[in-house]
Design an enzyme around this catalytic site. Structure first.
Site, PDB file in Angstrom:
ATOM      1  N   ASN A  41     -78.033 -28.723   0.879  1.00  9.79           N
ATOM      2  CA  ASN A  41     -77.179 -29.436  -0.078  1.00  9.79           C
ATOM      3  C   ASN A  41     -76.051 -30.142   0.655  1.00  9.79           C
ATOM      4  OD1 ASN A  41     -76.244 -26.781   0.476  1.00  9.79           O
ATOM      5  ND2 ASN A  41     -74.970 -26.770  -1.350  1.00  9.79           N
ATOM      6  N   GLU A  43     -72.342 -31.883  -0.167  1.00  6.78           N
ATOM      7  CA  GLU A  43     -71.272 -32.084  -1.149  1.00  6.78           C
ATOM      8  C   GLU A  43     -70.309 -33.166  -0.664  1.00  6.78           C
ATOM      9  OE1 GLU A  43     -69.663 -28.175  -1.816  1.00  6.78           O
ATOM     10  OE2 GLU A  43     -71.504 -27.501  -2.803  1.00  6.78           O
ATOM     11  N   CYS A  52     -78.487 -31.844  -4.030  1.00  7.46           N
ATOM     12  CA  CYS A  52     -79.025 -30.508  -3.775  1.00  7.46           C
ATOM     13  C   CYS A  52     -79.937 -30.461  -2.551  1.00  7.46           C
ATOM     14  CB  CYS A  52     -79.835 -30.033  -4.973  1.00  7.46           C
ATOM     15  SG  CYS A  52     -78.856 -29.622  -6.413  1.00  7.46           S
ATOM     16  N   GLU A  54     -82.957 -29.283  -2.353  1.00 10.69           N
ATOM     17  CA  GLU A  54     -84.323 -29.697  -2.673  1.00 10.69           C
ATOM     18  C   GLU A  54     -84.463 -31.216  -2.562  1.00 10.69           C
ATOM     19  OE1 GLU A  54     -82.303 -27.759  -4.354  1.00 10.69           O
ATOM     20  OE2 GLU A  54     -83.340 -26.176  -5.453  1.00 10.69           O
ATOM     21  N   CYS A  85     -82.042 -26.118  -9.660  1.00 14.60           N
ATOM     22  CA  CYS A  85     -81.359 -26.614 -10.854  1.00 14.60           C
ATOM     23  C   CYS A  85     -82.331 -27.472 -11.676  1.00 14.60           C
ATOM     24  CB  CYS A  85     -80.122 -27.416 -10.472  1.00 14.60           C
ATOM     25  SG  CYS A  85     -80.487 -29.092  -9.895  1.00 14.60           S
ATOM     26  N   CYS A  88     -83.394 -30.795 -10.077  1.00 18.61           N
ATOM     27  CA  CYS A  88     -84.342 -30.618  -8.963  1.00 18.61           C
ATOM     28  C   CYS A  88     -85.717 -30.193  -9.458  1.00 18.61           C
ATOM     29  CB  CYS A  88     -83.790 -29.628  -7.952  1.00 18.61           C
ATOM     30  SG  CYS A  88     -82.478 -30.370  -6.946  1.00 18.61           S
TER      31      CYS A  88
HETATM   32  N1  THU Z   1     -77.513 -26.446  -5.304  1.00 17.91           N
HETATM   33  C1  THU Z   1     -78.645 -26.771  -4.612  1.00 17.91           C
HETATM   34  O1  THU Z   1     -78.589 -27.276  -3.473  1.00 17.91           O
HETATM   35  N2  THU Z   1     -79.841 -26.523  -5.205  1.00 17.91           N
HETATM   36  C2  THU Z   1     -79.985 -25.967  -6.442  1.00 17.91           C
HETATM   37  O2  THU Z   1     -81.081 -25.932  -6.975  1.00 17.91           O
HETATM   38  C3  THU Z   1     -78.817 -25.373  -7.108  1.00 17.91           C
HETATM   39  C4  THU Z   1     -77.503 -25.900  -6.635  1.00 17.91           C
HETATM   40  C5  THU Z   1     -76.216 -26.730  -4.667  1.00 17.91           C
HETATM   41  C6  THU Z   1     -75.461 -27.877  -5.284  1.00 17.91           C
HETATM   42  C7  THU Z   1     -74.038 -27.543  -4.879  1.00 17.91           C
HETATM   43  O3  THU Z   1     -73.806 -28.103  -3.593  1.00 17.91           O
HETATM   44  C8  THU Z   1     -74.018 -26.035  -4.779  1.00 17.91           C
HETATM   45  O4  THU Z   1     -75.371 -25.604  -4.767  1.00 17.91           O
HETATM   46  C9  THU Z   1     -73.291 -25.339  -5.914  1.00 17.91           C
HETATM   47  O5  THU Z   1     -73.775 -25.772  -7.142  1.00 17.91           O
END
Ligand code: THU
Length: 130
Positions: A41, A43, A52, A54, A85, A88
């Site tokens: 991920n 940010e 994310c 994925e 999520c 994704c």
């Molecule tokens: N996140 C993912 O990378 N994949 C997911 O399926 C769930 C959430 C990340 C997004 C964000 O950077 C952090 O987790 C907190 O939500």
């Protein structure tokens, strides 16, 4: 699942850029012909602009030419069993079948394996857009 897919997801997680949530996530997918693509991920200070793990993995997969996906692993160190999520799930569904396996992992390995169909029942089907 052979352990290497989990290891690829975990190695990707170590590269996560998540200074705002401190919630690193890693994902890895294997194609039917044996290639592995991983991602973390990312940010951004403007929070909605991040994405994310994925999604990063899917980007690598697409740029390498795509192909049939046989299995996916997702790991988050701070969660016993991370699940992709909603967004994704829909992105993964674009390139998988309902029977494609998704391995939900903790920091030590696979905790539970589900299928895409179980994860995204009644998902939006792009077939009607073609
Ligand atoms: N996140 C993912 O990378 N994949 C997911 O399926 C769930 C959430 C990340 C997004 C964000 O950077 C952090 O987790 C907190 O939500």
């Amino acid at each position: 699942m052979s352990h290497d897919l989990f290891e690829a997801a975990k190695a990707a997680m170590a590269k996560s850029h998540s200074p705002y949530s401190s919630f690193p996530v890693g994902a890895a997918l294997r194609t039917a012909d044996g290639r592995v693509f991983a991602g973390a991920n990312v940010e951004i200070a403007s929070f909605p602009e991040g994405w994310c793990a994925e999604t990063t993995a899917l980007g690598h997969y697409i740029m390498a030419g795509g192909g049939e996906i046989s299995e996916i692993a997702v790991v988050a160190a701070r969660m016993d069993k991370v699940t992709p999520c909603g967004g994704c799930r829909q992105r993964l569904a674009e390139f998988t079948r309902p029977s494609t396996k998704v391995h939900l992992c903790d920091a030590n390995g696979v905790v539970e394996t589900v299928t895409m169909g179980e994860m995204l029942p009644y998902g939006f089907d792009g077939e009607t857009l073609r």
